[in-house]
Design a protein around this motif. Structure first.
Motif, PDB file in Angstrom:
ATOM      1  N   SER A 132      48.650  42.703  28.253  1.00  0.00           N
ATOM      2  CA  SER A 132      47.620  43.412  27.491  1.00  0.00           C
ATOM      3  C   SER A 132      46.287  42.676  27.463  1.00  0.00           C
ATOM      4  CB  SER A 132      48.100  43.645  26.052  1.00  0.00           C
ATOM      5  OG  SER A 132      48.395  42.406  25.433  1.00  0.00           O
ATOM      6  N   GLY A 133      46.198  41.511  28.082  1.00  0.00           N
ATOM      7  CA  GLY A 133      44.967  40.721  28.025  1.00  0.00           C
ATOM      8  C   GLY A 133      43.951  41.123  29.081  1.00  0.00           C
ATOM      9  N   GLU A 134      42.884  40.327  29.115  1.00  0.00           N
ATOM     10  CA  GLU A 134      41.839  40.480  30.127  1.00  0.00           C
ATOM     11  C   GLU A 134      41.785  39.190  30.910  1.00  0.00           C
ATOM     12  OE1 GLU A 134      38.795  41.409  27.279  1.00  0.00           O
ATOM     13  OE2 GLU A 134      38.841  43.525  27.831  1.00  0.00           O
ATOM     14  N   TYR A 135      41.549  39.309  32.231  1.00  0.00           N
ATOM     15  CA  TYR A 135      41.708  38.167  33.109  1.00  0.00           C
ATOM     16  C   TYR A 135      40.536  38.022  34.067  1.00  0.00           C
ATOM     17  CZ  TYR A 135      46.361  38.872  31.291  1.00  0.00           C
ATOM     18  OH  TYR A 135      47.419  39.050  30.437  1.00  0.00           O
ATOM     19  N   ASP A 136      40.324  36.784  34.529  1.00  0.00           N
ATOM     20  CA  ASP A 136      39.387  36.477  35.602  1.00  0.00           C
ATOM     21  C   ASP A 136      40.245  36.107  36.806  1.00  0.00           C
ATOM     22  OD1 ASP A 136      37.303  36.758  33.771  1.00  0.00           O
ATOM     23  OD2 ASP A 136      37.057  34.610  33.473  1.00  0.00           O
ATOM     24  N   PHE A 137      39.973  36.697  37.968  1.00  0.00           N
ATOM     25  CA  PHE A 137      40.763  36.366  39.149  1.00  0.00           C
ATOM     26  C   PHE A 137      40.008  36.695  40.428  1.00  0.00           C
ATOM     27  CE2 PHE A 137      42.013  40.616  37.727  1.00  0.00           C
ATOM     28  CZ  PHE A 137      41.847  41.379  38.877  1.00  0.00           C
ATOM     29  N   LYS A 138      40.513  36.139  41.515  1.00  0.00           N
ATOM     30  CA  LYS A 138      40.023  36.445  42.859  1.00  0.00           C
ATOM     31  C   LYS A 138      41.216  36.922  43.663  1.00  0.00           C
ATOM     32  CE  LYS A 138      37.680  34.651  46.906  1.00  0.00           C
ATOM     33  NZ  LYS A 138      37.025  33.529  47.561  1.00  0.00           N
ATOM     34  N   LEU A 139      41.008  37.977  44.436  1.00  0.00           N
ATOM     35  CA  LEU A 139      42.058  38.538  45.273  1.00  0.00           C
ATOM     36  C   LEU A 139      41.464  38.788  46.653  1.00  0.00           C
ATOM     37  CD1 LEU A 139      44.935  39.788  45.443  1.00  0.00           C
ATOM     38  CD2 LEU A 139      43.896  41.965  44.754  1.00  0.00           C
ATOM     39  N   SER A 140      42.085  38.214  47.680  1.00  0.00           N
ATOM     40  CA  SER A 140      41.592  38.376  49.058  1.00  0.00           C
ATOM     41  C   SER A 140      42.684  38.975  49.925  1.00  0.00           C
ATOM     42  CB  SER A 140      41.190  37.020  49.640  1.00  0.00           C
ATOM     43  OG  SER A 140      40.179  36.424  48.865  1.00  0.00           O
ATOM     44  N   TRP A 141      42.315  39.952  50.736  1.00  0.00           N
ATOM     45  CA  TRP A 141      43.273  40.544  51.658  1.00  0.00           C
ATOM     46  C   TRP A 141      42.555  41.016  52.909  1.00  0.00           C
ATOM     47  CZ3 TRP A 141      41.339  43.199  47.508  1.00  0.00           C
ATOM     48  CH2 TRP A 141      40.889  44.510  47.690  1.00  0.00           C
ATOM     49  N   ASP A 142      43.317  41.209  53.973  1.00  0.00           N
ATOM     50  CA  ASP A 142      42.791  41.654  55.254  1.00  0.00           C
ATOM     51  C   ASP A 142      43.820  42.603  55.866  1.00  0.00           C
ATOM     52  OD1 ASP A 142      42.061  41.969  57.958  1.00  0.00           O
ATOM     53  OD2 ASP A 142      41.092  40.007  57.996  1.00  0.00           O
ATOM     54  N   SER A 143      43.473  43.867  55.959  1.00  0.00           N
ATOM     55  CA  SER A 143      44.413  44.884  56.445  1.00  0.00           C
ATOM     56  C   SER A 143      44.855  44.641  57.881  1.00  0.00           C
ATOM     57  CB  SER A 143      43.797  46.280  56.333  1.00  0.00           C
ATOM     58  OG  SER A 143      43.507  46.554  54.988  1.00  0.00           O
ATOM     59  N   ASP A 144      44.030  43.941  58.679  1.00  0.00           N
ATOM     60  CA  ASP A 144      44.378  43.687  60.076  1.00  0.00           C
ATOM     61  C   ASP A 144      45.069  42.341  60.262  1.00  0.00           C
ATOM     62  OD1 ASP A 144      43.363  46.117  60.927  1.00  0.00           O
ATOM     63  OD2 ASP A 144      41.384  45.302  61.367  1.00  0.00           O
ATOM     64  N   ALA A 145      44.434  41.267  59.808  1.00  0.00           N
ATOM     65  CA  ALA A 145      44.928  39.913  60.066  1.00  0.00           C
ATOM     66  C   ALA A 145      45.877  39.399  58.991  1.00  0.00           C
ATOM     67  CB  ALA A 145      43.748  38.950  60.220  1.00  0.00           C
ATOM     68  N   GLY A 146      45.929  40.081  57.858  1.00  0.00           N
ATOM     69  CA  GLY A 146      46.802  39.656  56.763  1.00  0.00           C
ATOM     70  C   GLY A 146      46.127  38.629  55.881  1.00  0.00           C
ATOM     71  N   PRO A 147      46.595  38.452  54.669  1.00  0.00           N
ATOM     72  CA  PRO A 147      47.683  39.243  54.107  1.00  0.00           C
ATOM     73  C   PRO A 147      47.212  40.645  53.746  1.00  0.00           C
ATOM     74  CG  PRO A 147      46.787  37.825  52.407  1.00  0.00           C
ATOM     75  CD  PRO A 147      46.058  37.498  53.685  1.00  0.00           C
ATOM     76  N   GLU A 148      48.133  41.605  53.813  1.00  0.00           N
ATOM     77  CA  GLU A 148      47.812  42.955  53.375  1.00  0.00           C
ATOM     78  C   GLU A 148      47.724  42.949  51.852  1.00  0.00           C
ATOM     79  OE1 GLU A 148      50.168  46.085  54.972  1.00  0.00           O
ATOM     80  OE2 GLU A 148      49.813  45.446  57.048  1.00  0.00           O
ATOM     81  N   LEU A 149      47.184  44.007  51.292  1.00  0.00           N
ATOM     82  CA  LEU A 149      46.931  44.073  49.847  1.00  0.00           C
ATOM     83  C   LEU A 149      48.181  43.790  49.011  1.00  0.00           C
ATOM     84  CD1 LEU A 149      45.100  44.622  47.425  1.00  0.00           C
ATOM     85  CD2 LEU A 149      45.487  47.072  47.780  1.00  0.00           C
ATOM     86  N   ALA A 150      49.310  44.422  49.339  1.00  0.00           N
ATOM     87  CA  ALA A 150      50.528  44.237  48.543  1.00  0.00           C
ATOM     88  C   ALA A 150      50.976  42.778  48.544  1.00  0.00           C
ATOM     89  CB  ALA A 150      51.640  45.144  49.059  1.00  0.00           C
ATOM     90  N   ALA A 151      50.921  42.128  49.715  1.00  0.00           N
ATOM     91  CA  ALA A 151      51.319  40.718  49.814  1.00  0.00           C
ATOM     92  C   ALA A 151      50.331  39.832  49.061  1.00  0.00           C
ATOM     93  CB  ALA A 151      51.416  40.293  51.271  1.00  0.00           C
ATOM     94  N   ALA A 152      49.053  40.139  49.152  1.00  0.00           N
ATOM     95  CA  ALA A 152      48.034  39.351  48.448  1.00  0.00           C
ATOM     96  C   ALA A 152      48.231  39.443  46.936  1.00  0.00           C
ATOM     97  CB  ALA A 152      46.636  39.833  48.835  1.00  0.00           C
TER      98      ALA A 152
END
Length: 182
Positions: A132-152
């Motif tokens: 239920s909180g609020e968060y600061d984060f970074k998320l990186s993904w690459d649909s071609d070279a990986g990682p794909e979104l789900a794995a990231a």
């Protein structure tokens, strides 16, 4: 998630555009839900809009905790903010290309689900993380070279997307009239 199904042919074609200027009495204290209700009432009044909602099921996803639990930092930011960056570090207003980095500040899980619904090509989403909180984060993904979104999501944030059929509310326009000028 909510979709739109239109009625009159001039709405279906989408070739007419109208500027609607309106202001809430106290914008700083008005919630998004209240603003949407005000907009709906304005459309009913100005366009003589008649509508109903229709619920159906669609393929989508639920956002849940991955094994090992969340890898999220509680937010220290003052306000919600998201930035998308390209591999060269250039800031983009929305995801562009295959390699994407998302920097989010003061972001809740429902906000992340809405974003993933828009950029993740997985359909409508439901937050089932229990966070239920609020968060600061970074998320990186690459649909071609990986990682794909789900794995990231799993590796970087400790979250996972599970395929699930979800209820989808469709806003169905039964009738509407072109407005007259003010």
């Amino acid at each position: 998630m909510q979709d739109l199904s239109s009625g009159p042919d001039w709405i279906q074609r989408g070739d007419l555009r109208f500027d609607v200027n309106a202001k809430a009495d106290d914008p700083a204290r008005t919630t998004q839900k209240q603003l949407l209700t005000m907009l709906q009432n304005l459309l009913v009044e100005r366009f003589h809009l008649k509508f109903h909602y229709q619920t159906s099921e669609a393929a989508g996803f639920s956002l849940t905790l991955a094994k090992g639990g969340p890898k999220l930092r509680t937010s220290t930011s003052d306000e919600p903010k998201i930035l998308f960056t390209a591999p060269d570090g250039e800031v983009a207003p929305k995801p562009q290309g295959k390699a994407i980095a998302l920097i989010a500040q003061k972001y809740s899980m429902p906000m992340l689900v809405n974003l993933l619904s828009a950029v993740g090509q997985a359909g409508p989403g439901m937050d089932r993380t229990g966070l239920s909180g609020e968060y600061d984060f970074k998320l990186s993904w690459d649909s071609d070279a990986g990682p794909e979104l789900a794995a990231a999501l799993r590796e970087q944030l400790g979250l996972q997307m599970k395929a699930e059929r979800l209820p989808v509310s469709t806003f169905v326009v039964d009738a509407a009239e072109k407005p007259t000028s003010n």
